[in-house]
Motif scaffolding. Structure first.
Motif, PDB file in Angstrom:
ATOM      1  N   THR A  63       0.874  -1.364   0.099  1.00 47.84           N
ATOM      2  CA  THR A  63       0.028   0.134  -0.004  1.00 47.84           C
ATOM      3  C   THR A  63       0.625   1.433   0.009  1.00 47.84           C
ATOM      4  O   THR A  63       1.880   1.222   0.674  1.00 47.84           O
ATOM      5  CB  THR A  63      -0.691   0.009   1.334  1.00 47.84           C
ATOM      6  OG1 THR A  63      -1.799  -0.988   1.007  1.00 47.84           O
ATOM      7  CG2 THR A  63      -1.660   1.062   1.175  1.00 47.84           C
ATOM      8  N   SER A  64       0.444   2.120  -0.728  1.00 47.49           N
ATOM      9  CA  SER A  64       1.330   3.497  -0.856  1.00 47.49           C
ATOM     10  C   SER A  64       1.395   4.144   0.496  1.00 47.49           C
ATOM     11  O   SER A  64       0.161   4.017   1.365  1.00 47.49           O
ATOM     12  CB  SER A  64       0.596   4.480  -1.781  1.00 47.49           C
ATOM     13  OG  SER A  64       0.476   3.913  -3.170  1.00 47.49           O
ATOM     14  N   VAL A  66       1.109   7.232   2.726  1.00 48.25           N
ATOM     15  CA  VAL A  66       0.434   8.363   2.709  1.00 48.25           C
ATOM     16  C   VAL A  66       1.380   9.793   2.687  1.00 48.25           C
ATOM     17  O   VAL A  66       2.040   9.753   3.579  1.00 48.25           O
ATOM     18  CB  VAL A  66      -0.619   8.583   4.040  1.00 48.25           C
ATOM     19  CG1 VAL A  66      -1.561   9.962   4.059  1.00 48.25           C
ATOM     20  CG2 VAL A  66      -1.690   7.307   4.138  1.00 48.25           C
ATOM     21  N   TRP A  99      -0.884  12.843  -3.986  1.00 49.71           N
ATOM     22  CA  TRP A  99      -1.177  11.341  -4.423  1.00 49.71           C
ATOM     23  C   TRP A  99      -0.354  11.119  -5.565  1.00 49.71           C
ATOM     24  O   TRP A  99      -0.360  12.009  -6.511  1.00 49.71           O
ATOM     25  CB  TRP A  99      -2.518  10.976  -4.253  1.00 49.71           C
ATOM     26  CG  TRP A  99      -2.959  11.132  -3.147  1.00 49.71           C
ATOM     27  CD1 TRP A  99      -3.708  12.271  -2.647  1.00 49.71           C
ATOM     28  CD2 TRP A  99      -2.933  10.166  -2.070  1.00 49.71           C
ATOM     29  NE1 TRP A  99      -4.273  12.159  -1.249  1.00 49.71           N
ATOM     30  CE2 TRP A  99      -3.728  10.808  -0.983  1.00 49.71           C
ATOM     31  CE3 TRP A  99      -2.417   8.980  -1.750  1.00 49.71           C
ATOM     32  CZ2 TRP A  99      -3.789  10.161   0.457  1.00 49.71           C
ATOM     33  CZ3 TRP A  99      -2.832   8.328  -0.675  1.00 49.71           C
ATOM     34  CH2 TRP A  99      -3.472   8.897   0.531  1.00 49.71           C
ATOM     35  N   ASP A 124      -4.656   4.594  -4.865  1.00 48.95           N
ATOM     36  CA  ASP A 124      -4.408   3.481  -4.104  1.00 48.95           C
ATOM     37  C   ASP A 124      -5.546   3.748  -2.801  1.00 48.95           C
ATOM     38  O   ASP A 124      -5.495   4.351  -2.089  1.00 48.95           O
ATOM     39  CB  ASP A 124      -3.081   3.669  -3.375  1.00 48.95           C
ATOM     40  CG  ASP A 124      -2.765   2.329  -2.763  1.00 48.95           C
ATOM     41  OD1 ASP A 124      -3.721   1.843  -2.001  1.00 48.95           O
ATOM     42  OD2 ASP A 124      -1.603   1.909  -2.484  1.00 48.95           O
ATOM     43  N   ALA A 145      -4.857   3.256   0.797  1.00 51.60           N
ATOM     44  CA  ALA A 145      -4.156   4.434   1.272  1.00 51.60           C
ATOM     45  C   ALA A 145      -5.145   5.845   1.702  1.00 51.60           C
ATOM     46  O   ALA A 145      -5.148   6.298   2.553  1.00 51.60           O
ATOM     47  CB  ALA A 145      -2.850   5.008   0.604  1.00 51.60           C
TER      48      ALA A 145
END
Length: 257
Positions: free
Chosen positions: A164-165, A167, A175, A179, A182
């Motif tokens: 997961t990216s 934040v 961004w 995702d 996230a």
């Protein structure tokens, strides 16, 4: 005089050349295996294209809640319609997007789904210029969804390694990908595991912002067949050249005696 096949075989596996022959055969097997792998990839591509065609020909899915009929991966590129109300106060921008070679952002707006009891889907409303995205004030792009929003479902985009990216510090326009997991950490309500990319509308002005982003449906078979033929050809050529070199070497040795 035509070469005798049996004499050629005896030459290839003679005490002097058997180990060279083994190496060439192994190399040919690897090249033939790569050709077979490309053919397998081609069959996978054809199967994927057939699935996509079925999706494109299927009636639009009406999304009414988080209870989706299939997994996010299975719903990728599925035509869908959603009715609801945009939450412009919590929209975000995804940077690094281009339209006609101009840099900009995708504008993602949460949509509260009517009658769902609070479920929300992220809607990619389209592209805006870089200068507009950096400002963070996008009220000029507000639009009332007086009719069902129509577009294509897209699954969450993870990091290249599948994680997961992180934040970003700027959770409004920092961004780099859609995702959803996230982005969910910054939202006060549950998001559906898929986003909706609004489809272009012919009745909408071409330069009207946000500029709708068309989904790229690639139904080609790629270059797998060409690559397969190349690998098989390399294997055949390697064998022919090797035999020719050995025969010439042996002929030269015989003539020199």
């Amino acid at each position: 005089e035509a070469p005798n096949p049996m004499s050629t075989i005896r030459l290839l596996f003679s005490r002097r050349y058997w180990w060279q022959t083994l190496i060439v055969l192994l190399a040919m097997a690897v090249m033939a295996g790569l050709g077979q792998w490309q053919l397998a990839r081609l069959e996978q591509r054809r199967a994927s294209n057939a699935e996509l065609l079925v999706k494109l020909q299927t009636e639009a899915l009406v999304v009414t809640s988080a209870a989706l009929p299939e997994s996010p991966d299975a719903l990728e590129d599925r035509l869908a319609v959603v009715t609801g109300e945009y939450d412009f106060a919590r929209q975000i921008a995804v940077q690094g997007q281009f339209s006609e070679q101009s840099p900009g952002y995708w504008l993602l707006t949460p949509l509260r789904i009517d009658g769902s009891g609070g479920d929300v889907i992220l809607v990619n409303r389209g592209w805006i210029p870089a200068a507009e995205g950096a400002a963070g004030d996008w009220s000029a792009f507000d639009e009332a969804p007086d009719q069902p929003v129509r577009g294509y479902l897209q699954r969450s985009r993870k990091m290249p390694d599948g994680s997961t990216s992180v934040v970003p510090a700027d959770v409004v326009n920092g961004w780099w990908r859609v995702d959803i997991e996230a982005i969910q950490s910054q939202m006060p309500y549950p998001l559906l595991p898929v986003a909706l990319q609004v489809a272009p509308d012919e009745s909408r002005g071409r330069d009207e912002l946000p500029r709708r982003v068309p989904v790229d449906f690639d139904l080609s078979e790629g270059s797998h067949m060409i690559y397969a033929i190349q690998w098989y050809a390399f294997a055949l050529i390697a064998g022919i050249v090797y035999v020719a070199v050995l025969r010439r070497r042996e002929t030269g040795a015989t003539d020199g005696k």
